[in-house]
Design a protein around this motif. Structure first.
Motif, PDB file in Angstrom:
ATOM      1  N   UNK A   9       0.926  -1.095   0.103  1.00 32.58           N
ATOM      2  CA  UNK A   9      -0.011   0.277   0.200  1.00 32.58           C
ATOM      3  C   UNK A   9       1.000   1.259   0.088  1.00 32.58           C
ATOM      4  N   UNK A  10       0.297   2.650  -0.274  1.00 29.55           N
ATOM      5  CA  UNK A  10       0.934   3.523  -0.560  1.00 29.55           C
ATOM      6  C   UNK A  10       0.103   4.859  -0.422  1.00 29.55           C
ATOM      7  N   UNK A  11       0.456   5.790   0.052  1.00 27.65           N
ATOM      8  CA  UNK A  11      -0.176   7.261   0.043  1.00 27.65           C
ATOM      9  C   UNK A  11       0.525   8.282  -0.282  1.00 27.65           C
ATOM     10  N   UNK A  12      -0.107   9.554  -0.898  1.00 25.72           N
ATOM     11  CA  UNK A  12       0.336  10.779  -0.923  1.00 25.72           C
ATOM     12  C   UNK A  12      -0.588  11.786  -0.496  1.00 25.72           C
ATOM     13  N   UNK A  13      -0.242  12.804   0.124  1.00 29.47           N
ATOM     14  CA  UNK A  13      -0.763  13.943   0.452  1.00 29.47           C
ATOM     15  C   UNK A  13      -0.135  15.170  -0.041  1.00 29.47           C
ATOM     16  N   UNK A  14      -0.570  16.126  -0.711  1.00 33.89           N
ATOM     17  CA  UNK A  14      -0.186  17.381  -0.776  1.00 33.89           C
ATOM     18  C   UNK A  14       0.576  18.024   0.060  1.00 33.89           C
ATOM     19  N   UNK A  15       1.684  18.775  -0.134  1.00 33.69           N
ATOM     20  CA  UNK A  15       2.419  19.218   1.109  1.00 33.69           C
ATOM     21  C   UNK A  15       2.010  20.528   1.736  1.00 33.69           C
ATOM     22  N   UNK A  16       0.753  21.289   1.039  1.00 36.45           N
ATOM     23  CA  UNK A  16       0.209  22.297   1.715  1.00 36.45           C
ATOM     24  C   UNK A  16      -0.876  21.979   2.556  1.00 36.45           C
ATOM     25  N   UNK A  17      -0.580  22.316   3.908  1.00 35.07           N
ATOM     26  CA  UNK A  17      -1.493  21.947   4.875  1.00 35.07           C
ATOM     27  C   UNK A  17      -2.175  23.165   5.293  1.00 35.07           C
ATOM     28  N   UNK A  18      -3.532  22.971   5.466  1.00 41.09           N
ATOM     29  CA  UNK A  18      -4.364  24.506   6.040  1.00 41.09           C
ATOM     30  C   UNK A  18      -4.887  23.749   7.208  1.00 41.09           C
ATOM     31  N   UNK A  19      -4.661  24.420   8.416  1.00 39.37           N
ATOM     32  CA  UNK A  19      -5.359  24.106   9.705  1.00 39.37           C
ATOM     33  C   UNK A  19      -6.597  24.834   9.563  1.00 39.37           C
ATOM     34  N   UNK A  20      -7.455  24.357  10.638  1.00 43.92           N
ATOM     35  CA  UNK A  20      -8.700  24.897  10.883  1.00 43.92           C
ATOM     36  C   UNK A  20      -8.431  26.242  10.973  1.00 43.92           C
ATOM     37  N   UNK A  21      -7.644  26.993  11.870  1.00 39.78           N
ATOM     38  CA  UNK A  21      -7.321  28.168  12.352  1.00 39.78           C
ATOM     39  C   UNK A  21      -7.121  29.063  11.093  1.00 39.78           C
ATOM     40  N   UNK A  22      -6.269  28.233  10.218  1.00 34.67           N
ATOM     41  CA  UNK A  22      -5.891  29.117   8.885  1.00 34.67           C
ATOM     42  C   UNK A  22      -7.157  29.414   8.212  1.00 34.67           C
ATOM     43  N   UNK A  23      -7.888  28.214   7.944  1.00 39.74           N
ATOM     44  CA  UNK A  23      -9.089  28.324   7.022  1.00 39.74           C
ATOM     45  C   UNK A  23     -10.196  29.529   7.650  1.00 39.74           C
ATOM     46  N   UNK A  24     -10.107  29.187   8.843  1.00 38.17           N
ATOM     47  CA  UNK A  24     -11.222  30.233   9.718  1.00 38.17           C
ATOM     48  C   UNK A  24     -10.910  31.524   9.441  1.00 38.17           C
ATOM     49  N   UNK A  25      -9.415  31.869   9.271  1.00 32.27           N
ATOM     50  CA  UNK A  25      -9.114  33.259   8.919  1.00 32.27           C
ATOM     51  C   UNK A  25      -9.312  33.657   7.612  1.00 32.27           C
ATOM     52  N   UNK A  26      -9.006  32.884   6.719  1.00 30.47           N
ATOM     53  CA  UNK A  26      -9.583  33.118   5.434  1.00 30.47           C
ATOM     54  C   UNK A  26     -10.936  33.222   5.111  1.00 30.47           C
ATOM     55  N   UNK A  27     -11.672  32.556   5.666  1.00 33.34           N
ATOM     56  CA  UNK A  27     -13.382  32.566   5.517  1.00 33.34           C
ATOM     57  C   UNK A  27     -13.598  33.921   6.213  1.00 33.34           C
ATOM     58  N   UNK A  63       1.855   9.292  -7.344  1.00 38.94           N
ATOM     59  CA  UNK A  63       2.847   9.263  -6.349  1.00 38.94           C
ATOM     60  C   UNK A  63       2.348   8.376  -5.340  1.00 38.94           C
ATOM     61  N   UNK A  64       1.040   8.274  -4.925  1.00 37.57           N
ATOM     62  CA  UNK A  64       0.558   7.012  -4.248  1.00 37.57           C
ATOM     63  C   UNK A  64       0.904   5.805  -4.821  1.00 37.57           C
ATOM     64  N   UNK A  65       0.827   5.769  -6.016  1.00 37.58           N
ATOM     65  CA  UNK A  65       1.020   4.198  -6.926  1.00 37.58           C
ATOM     66  C   UNK A  65       2.257   3.843  -6.752  1.00 37.58           C
ATOM     67  N   UNK A  66       3.361   4.858  -6.789  1.00 35.82           N
ATOM     68  CA  UNK A  66       4.889   4.531  -6.877  1.00 35.82           C
ATOM     69  C   UNK A  66       5.155   4.029  -5.286  1.00 35.82           C
ATOM     70  N   UNK A  67       4.602   4.811  -4.372  1.00 33.42           N
ATOM     71  CA  UNK A  67       4.876   4.136  -2.931  1.00 33.42           C
ATOM     72  C   UNK A  67       4.324   2.866  -2.613  1.00 33.42           C
ATOM     73  N   UNK A  68       3.103   2.482  -3.271  1.00 34.36           N
ATOM     74  CA  UNK A  68       2.523   1.165  -3.220  1.00 34.36           C
ATOM     75  C   UNK A  68       3.419  -0.085  -3.654  1.00 34.36           C
ATOM     76  N   UNK A  69       3.773   0.584  -5.252  1.00 32.82           N
ATOM     77  CA  UNK A  69       4.830  -0.601  -5.741  1.00 32.82           C
ATOM     78  C   UNK A  69       5.763  -0.864  -5.055  1.00 32.82           C
ATOM     79  N   UNK A  70       6.671   0.264  -4.604  1.00 32.76           N
ATOM     80  CA  UNK A  70       7.698   0.072  -3.723  1.00 32.76           C
ATOM     81  C   UNK A  70       7.443  -0.767  -2.454  1.00 32.76           C
ATOM     82  N   UNK A  71       6.351  -0.484  -1.482  1.00 34.85           N
ATOM     83  CA  UNK A  71       6.049  -1.264  -0.571  1.00 34.85           C
ATOM     84  C   UNK A  71       5.678  -2.719  -0.894  1.00 34.85           C
TER      85      UNK A  71
END
Length: 324
Positions: A9-27, A63-71
């Motif tokens: 198995x493998x996974x990938x998450x984009x590097x940009x993290x938006x916290x609830x506080x950051x999202x609340x400030x934007x909204x 990206x997730x697929x590459x990680x899964x193949x390697x795993x």
């Protein structure tokens, strides 16, 4: 007849993290009131990963697929089937799966998309298992990938706080020993109106509403009822009691839904894999993301009985029971 086992198995998450506080400030800049406390209490979500402009589902999936193949310890030459579950494809066509096939240097075998929204990965895994059991494939790459941030109305507090982007994947391979021991899929199109993105492209123009819309209360009630019944069905199909489940990996939509399902099934909270606090609802990617996280941190081990469940727009739902 051959069976099918998950070997990686493998996974990938984009590097940009938006916290609830950051999202609340934007909204707040758009006069939309929310807060970390409000989001966390109602959903269990604390942050989400968002893809940068121009980053597509096929890129996350590759990206997730590459990680899964390697795993799994296999190479591109070993893959003879690719199925990608997504509701946010790069193009109308070709399929996201074909784009992933090219990105990973895989050739020859079939590659296609499955569209069942948040149930997509469960649908795709069941489809791949059926093709392997029929002798039509030997080693399949099954991926759930989404960039849901592209279809969110960021002025709608009831939906924009819930979703994120990401991808998860598994490698499924033919085996003499059963791996997937049960699967049950359902759909009921009469509930299409409670969760949808109804826009389309016609004559070069967007027709209809291009944003995700949801009746939250209706989705909650249907999701809890459907997944509770589905779990009982698939366990009965496999001839095992629900109490024998070692891990429940449900669609990561809302912690209240997860808690309600686990209570009804009698599955202790410590046996429920929860990752939505880290990446929010990633639709078809949520189940493989949670599954991969639990495999890599050592919770899910060889011999464990794992129930994976999805529920989403359509309305679609289903369960897959896996012996690791």
């Amino acid at each position: 007849m051959s069976h099918a086992r998950i070997i990686g198995s493998g996974s990938y998450l984009p590097p940009r993290i938006v916290t609830n506080d950051q999202l609340a400030a934007d909204l707040a800049q758009r006069q939309i009131e929310t807060s970390d406390a409000w989001i966390t209490e109602r959903t269990g979500i604390r942050q989400r990963h968002l893809a940068d402009d121009g980053v597509t589902s096929s890129e996350l999936a590759a990206e997730a697929g590459r990680a899964a193949l390697e795993n799994a310890g296999v190479g591109p030459q070993d893959i003879d089937l690719i199925i990608v579950a997504t509701s946010t494809p790069d193009f109308i066509f070709p399929s996201t799966a074909c784009l992933v096939q090219s990105k990973l240097g895989i050739k020859g075998g079939p590659a296609f998309d499955v569209q069942a929204v948040c149930s997509g990965f469960v649908y795709a895994l069941t489809t791949a298992e059926a093709l392997i059991r029929a002798g039509r494939a030997r080693t399949a790459l099954v991926i759930g990938a989404e960039v849901f941030s592209r279809i969110l109305d960021w002025n709608d507090r009831s939906t924009c706080v819930l979703f994120g982007d990401g991808a998860g994947a598994v490698v499924l391979q033919a085996s003499e020993e059963p791996g997937i021991v049960g699967a049950k899929l359902h759909a009921d199109g009469s509930y299409a109106g409670i969760l949808n993105t109804a826009g389309s492209v016609s004559h070069g123009c967007v027709v209809g509403d291009p944003f995700l819309r949801m009746d939250g209360q209706a989705v909650f009630k249907l999701a809890v009822t459907a997944l509770t019944k589905s779990a009982a069905e698939v366990c009965a199909q496999a001839g095992v009691p629900v109490e024998s489940i070692d891990w429940l990996v449900p669609h990561q939509a809302n912690v209240r839904i997860l808690s309600a399902i686990s209570r009804r099934l009698g599955v202790p909270d410590e046996k429920v894999i929860v990752t939505l606090d880290k990446h929010a609802n990633t639709s078809a990617a949520s189940v493989p993301l949670a599954f991969d996280a639990a495999r890599r941190d050592g919770r899910i081990k060889a011999g464990d009985l794992v129930l994976m469940q999805g529920v989403g727009g359509g309305f679609t739902w289903g369960s897959v029971l896996v012996r690791m």
